[in-house]
Design a protein around this motif. Structure first.
Motif, PDB file in Angstrom:
ATOM      1  N   GLU A  97       0.814  -0.740  -0.156  1.00 44.24           N
ATOM      2  CA  GLU A  97      -0.433  -0.054   0.271  1.00 44.24           C
ATOM      3  C   GLU A  97       0.994   1.242  -0.229  1.00 44.24           C
ATOM      4  OE1 GLU A  97      -2.698   0.038   2.635  1.00 44.24           O
ATOM      5  OE2 GLU A  97      -3.822  -2.105   2.891  1.00 44.24           O
ATOM      6  N   GLY A  98       0.545   2.067  -0.798  1.00 39.13           N
ATOM      7  CA  GLY A  98       1.435   3.405  -0.841  1.00 39.13           C
ATOM      8  C   GLY A  98       0.484   4.299  -0.843  1.00 39.13           C
ATOM      9  N   THR A  99       0.929   5.473  -1.365  1.00 35.87           N
ATOM     10  CA  THR A  99       0.872   6.862  -1.840  1.00 35.87           C
ATOM     11  C   THR A  99       1.621   6.739  -3.139  1.00 35.87           C
ATOM     12  OG1 THR A  99       1.181   8.548  -0.019  1.00 35.87           O
ATOM     13  CG2 THR A  99      -0.546   7.722   0.370  1.00 35.87           C
ATOM     14  N   VAL A 100       0.360   8.157  -3.904  1.00 33.73           N
ATOM     15  CA  VAL A 100       1.340   8.574  -4.909  1.00 33.73           C
ATOM     16  C   VAL A 100       0.639   9.744  -5.609  1.00 33.73           C
ATOM     17  CG1 VAL A 100      -0.021   7.237  -6.773  1.00 33.73           C
ATOM     18  CG2 VAL A 100       2.632   7.926  -7.172  1.00 33.73           C
ATOM     19  N   ARG A 101       1.485  11.078  -6.007  1.00 34.50           N
ATOM     20  CA  ARG A 101       0.766  12.123  -5.873  1.00 34.50           C
ATOM     21  C   ARG A 101       1.564  12.411  -7.650  1.00 34.50           C
ATOM     22  NH1 ARG A 101      -0.746  18.044  -4.436  1.00 34.50           N
ATOM     23  NH2 ARG A 101      -1.085  16.924  -2.569  1.00 34.50           N
ATOM     24  N   PHE A 102       0.707  12.627  -9.199  1.00 30.28           N
ATOM     25  CA  PHE A 102       0.859  12.721 -10.312  1.00 30.28           C
ATOM     26  C   PHE A 102       1.581  14.605 -10.881  1.00 30.28           C
ATOM     27  CE2 PHE A 102      -0.354   8.697 -10.147  1.00 30.28           C
ATOM     28  CZ  PHE A 102       0.387   7.647 -11.546  1.00 30.28           C
ATOM     29  N   GLY A 103       2.164  14.810 -11.028  1.00 34.63           N
ATOM     30  CA  GLY A 103       1.861  16.470 -10.923  1.00 34.63           C
ATOM     31  C   GLY A 103       1.977  16.565 -12.700  1.00 34.63           C
ATOM     32  N   ARG A 104       1.680  17.701 -12.862  1.00 37.90           N
ATOM     33  CA  ARG A 104       1.642  18.252 -13.952  1.00 37.90           C
ATOM     34  C   ARG A 104       2.811  17.742 -15.644  1.00 37.90           C
ATOM     35  NH1 ARG A 104      -0.931  23.099 -15.217  1.00 37.90           N
ATOM     36  NH2 ARG A 104      -1.041  24.040 -17.254  1.00 37.90           N
ATOM     37  N   TRP A 105       3.932  17.100 -14.987  1.00 38.43           N
ATOM     38  CA  TRP A 105       4.565  16.680 -16.206  1.00 38.43           C
ATOM     39  C   TRP A 105       3.853  15.060 -16.585  1.00 38.43           C
ATOM     40  CZ3 TRP A 105       9.125  17.383 -18.608  1.00 38.43           C
ATOM     41  CH2 TRP A 105       9.856  16.026 -19.156  1.00 38.43           C
ATOM     42  N   PHE A 106       3.490  14.827 -15.501  1.00 41.72           N
ATOM     43  CA  PHE A 106       2.389  13.233 -15.805  1.00 41.72           C
ATOM     44  C   PHE A 106       1.081  13.437 -16.737  1.00 41.72           C
ATOM     45  CE2 PHE A 106       5.188  11.352 -13.192  1.00 41.72           C
ATOM     46  CZ  PHE A 106       5.898  11.035 -13.867  1.00 41.72           C
ATOM     47  N   MET A 107       0.610  15.131 -16.550  1.00 39.50           N
ATOM     48  CA  MET A 107      -0.893  14.794 -17.445  1.00 39.50           C
ATOM     49  C   MET A 107      -0.762  14.640 -19.034  1.00 39.50           C
ATOM     50  SD  MET A 107      -3.174  18.680 -17.668  1.00 39.50           S
ATOM     51  CE  MET A 107      -2.660  19.096 -19.445  1.00 39.50           C
ATOM     52  N   GLY A 108      -1.862  13.815 -18.754  1.00 38.19           N
ATOM     53  CA  GLY A 108      -2.450  13.728 -20.755  1.00 38.19           C
ATOM     54  C   GLY A 108      -3.373  14.795 -20.804  1.00 38.19           C
ATOM     55  N   GLY A 109      -4.676  15.181 -20.179  1.00 36.65           N
ATOM     56  CA  GLY A 109      -5.375  16.548 -20.944  1.00 36.65           C
ATOM     57  C   GLY A 109      -6.130  16.439 -19.832  1.00 36.65           C
ATOM     58  N   GLY A 110      -6.906  17.375 -19.507  1.00 35.72           N
ATOM     59  CA  GLY A 110      -8.263  17.738 -18.523  1.00 35.72           C
ATOM     60  C   GLY A 110      -7.809  17.359 -17.175  1.00 35.72           C
ATOM     61  N   MET A 111      -6.303  17.784 -17.100  1.00 38.55           N
ATOM     62  CA  MET A 111      -5.635  17.966 -16.195  1.00 38.55           C
ATOM     63  C   MET A 111      -6.334  16.612 -15.118  1.00 38.55           C
ATOM     64  SD  MET A 111      -4.551  20.092 -15.864  1.00 38.55           S
ATOM     65  CE  MET A 111      -4.108  21.459 -13.811  1.00 38.55           C
ATOM     66  N   ALA A 112      -6.395  15.382 -16.067  1.00 39.41           N
ATOM     67  CA  ALA A 112      -5.966  14.240 -15.393  1.00 39.41           C
ATOM     68  C   ALA A 112      -4.564  13.183 -16.156  1.00 39.41           C
ATOM     69  CB  ALA A 112      -6.964  13.222 -15.853  1.00 39.41           C
ATOM     70  N   VAL A 113      -4.185  12.366 -15.274  1.00 42.16           N
ATOM     71  CA  VAL A 113      -2.836  11.150 -15.794  1.00 42.16           C
ATOM     72  C   VAL A 113      -3.274  11.200 -16.772  1.00 42.16           C
ATOM     73  CG1 VAL A 113      -1.383   9.673 -14.732  1.00 42.16           C
ATOM     74  CG2 VAL A 113      -3.147  11.002 -13.271  1.00 42.16           C
ATOM     75  N   HIS A 114      -1.479  10.731 -17.612  1.00 38.48           N
ATOM     76  CA  HIS A 114      -2.255  10.375 -19.054  1.00 38.48           C
ATOM     77  C   HIS A 114      -1.995   8.486 -18.462  1.00 38.48           C
ATOM     78  CE1 HIS A 114       0.031   8.370 -22.287  1.00 38.48           C
ATOM     79  NE2 HIS A 114       0.028   9.798 -22.439  1.00 38.48           N
ATOM     80  N   GLY A 115      -2.732   7.899 -19.279  1.00 34.49           N
ATOM     81  CA  GLY A 115      -2.910   6.387 -19.530  1.00 34.49           C
ATOM     82  C   GLY A 115      -1.604   5.417 -18.770  1.00 34.49           C
ATOM     83  N   GLY A 116      -0.154   5.781 -19.914  1.00 39.76           N
ATOM     84  CA  GLY A 116       0.579   5.364 -19.848  1.00 39.76           C
ATOM     85  C   GLY A 116       1.591   5.187 -18.816  1.00 39.76           C
ATOM     86  N   ALA A 117       0.920   6.708 -18.100  1.00 44.63           N
ATOM     87  CA  ALA A 117       1.697   6.722 -16.348  1.00 44.63           C
ATOM     88  C   ALA A 117       0.988   6.327 -15.101  1.00 44.63           C
ATOM     89  CB  ALA A 117       1.807   8.433 -16.437  1.00 44.63           C
TER      90      ALA A 117
END
Ligand SMILES: CCCCCCCCCCCC(=O)SCCNC(=O)CCNC(=O)[C@H](O)C(C)(C)COP(=O)(O)OP(=O)(O)OC[C@H]1O[C@@H](n2cnc3c(N)ncnc32)[C@H](O)[C@@H]1OP(=O)(O)O
Length: 206
Positions: A97-117
């Motif tokens: 178990e853990g936590t993760v925070r994706f920054g803007r670098w990992f954005m695909g679009g719509g302020m959401a994480v890119h699926g590949g990430a």
């Protein structure tokens, strides 16, 4: 190189801290770069700065056995600068178990994480569990991701992985990425425990 050495270099505590700071600053730069507007002056200046980084780093390139990236066991994701920073809060042979925070670098679009990430994170968290459970190095044979809801950037997410079943050398592992009560994505992977003749830590063939 043993599999322990592959994932754990023998670095002094102060060097570990220094490398952690380097990766942290790199990630901050990546996030800010991903969010910058068109600004030719800034772009030209940054390009020149990065060229000087390249000139400094390229002559010192070393082999996998001596690189730091991904071999600092004391840092989140072993200090692997390419990975989203998963902070493992508990790990057993059954569950991670853990936590993760994706920054803007990992954005695909719509302020959401890119699926590949998202898949990248699953490979890491499921892979950590598979290696712990198998007691040795494993390789991903397949990885399946179901995207259930957009995964937001810039917020803390929960990542969990658990063992689904084991068949000989085959470890079937499942996981979820959650934002509060929302399941953003589900992952399922098959990890093969490597045989001794497959080499200890030789992950790519020459
Ligand atoms: C503590 C922290 C540490 C640190 C933890 C670090 C975590 C990082 C995790 C990252 C992990 C990665 O990204 S690893 C990198 C990405 N993965 C790769 O590059 C893998 C490339 N592929 C391979 O190297 C190979 O295909 C292997 C090793 C996966 C499998 O080859 P093999 O060992 O020769 O096995 P093989 O005889 O082919 O198959 C054995 C059994 O598995 C089944 N099998 C094999 N592949 C598949 C498949 N894709 N889908 C279904 N089934 C499969 C076969 O049918 C067979 O079943 P049966 O007949 O026996 O029933």
């Amino acid at each position: 190189m043993s599999w322990e050495e592959m994932f754990k270099g023998d670095f002094a505590a102060e060097d570990v801290r220094a490398y952690g700071t380097l990766v942290e600053n790199l990630h901050a730069v990546q996030n800010a770069l991903a969010a910058m507007p068109m600004d030719r002056e800034a772009i030209d200046g940054l390009a020149a700065d990065l060229a000087s980084w390249r000139d400094r780093l390229e002559p010192a390139v070393t082999d996998e056995q001596h690189q730091v990236n991904g071999r600092v066991a004391e840092l989140p994701v072993r200090g692997h600068a390419m990975l989203p920073e998963l902070r493992v809060s508990s790990r057993t042979k059954d569950r991670v178990e853990g936590t993760v925070r994706f920054g803007r670098w990992f954005m695909g679009g719509g302020m959401a994480v890119h699926g590949g990430a998202v898949s990248l994170l699953f490979d890491e968290v499921l892979g950590i569990l598979a290696s712990l459970a198998a007691g040795g190095i494993t390789r991903t044979a397949y990885l399946h991701t179901d995207y259930r809801a957009l995964t937001p950037i810039d917020t803390d997410l929960e990542a969990v992985a658990w063992i689904d079943r084991v068949e000989g050398r085959k470890w079937f592992v499942r996981g979820e990425i959650r934002h509060g009560d929302v399941v953003c994505a589900e992952g399922e992977g098959l990890f093969l425990r490597l045989l001794p003749e497959q080499g200890l830590g030789r992950r790519t063939e020459d």
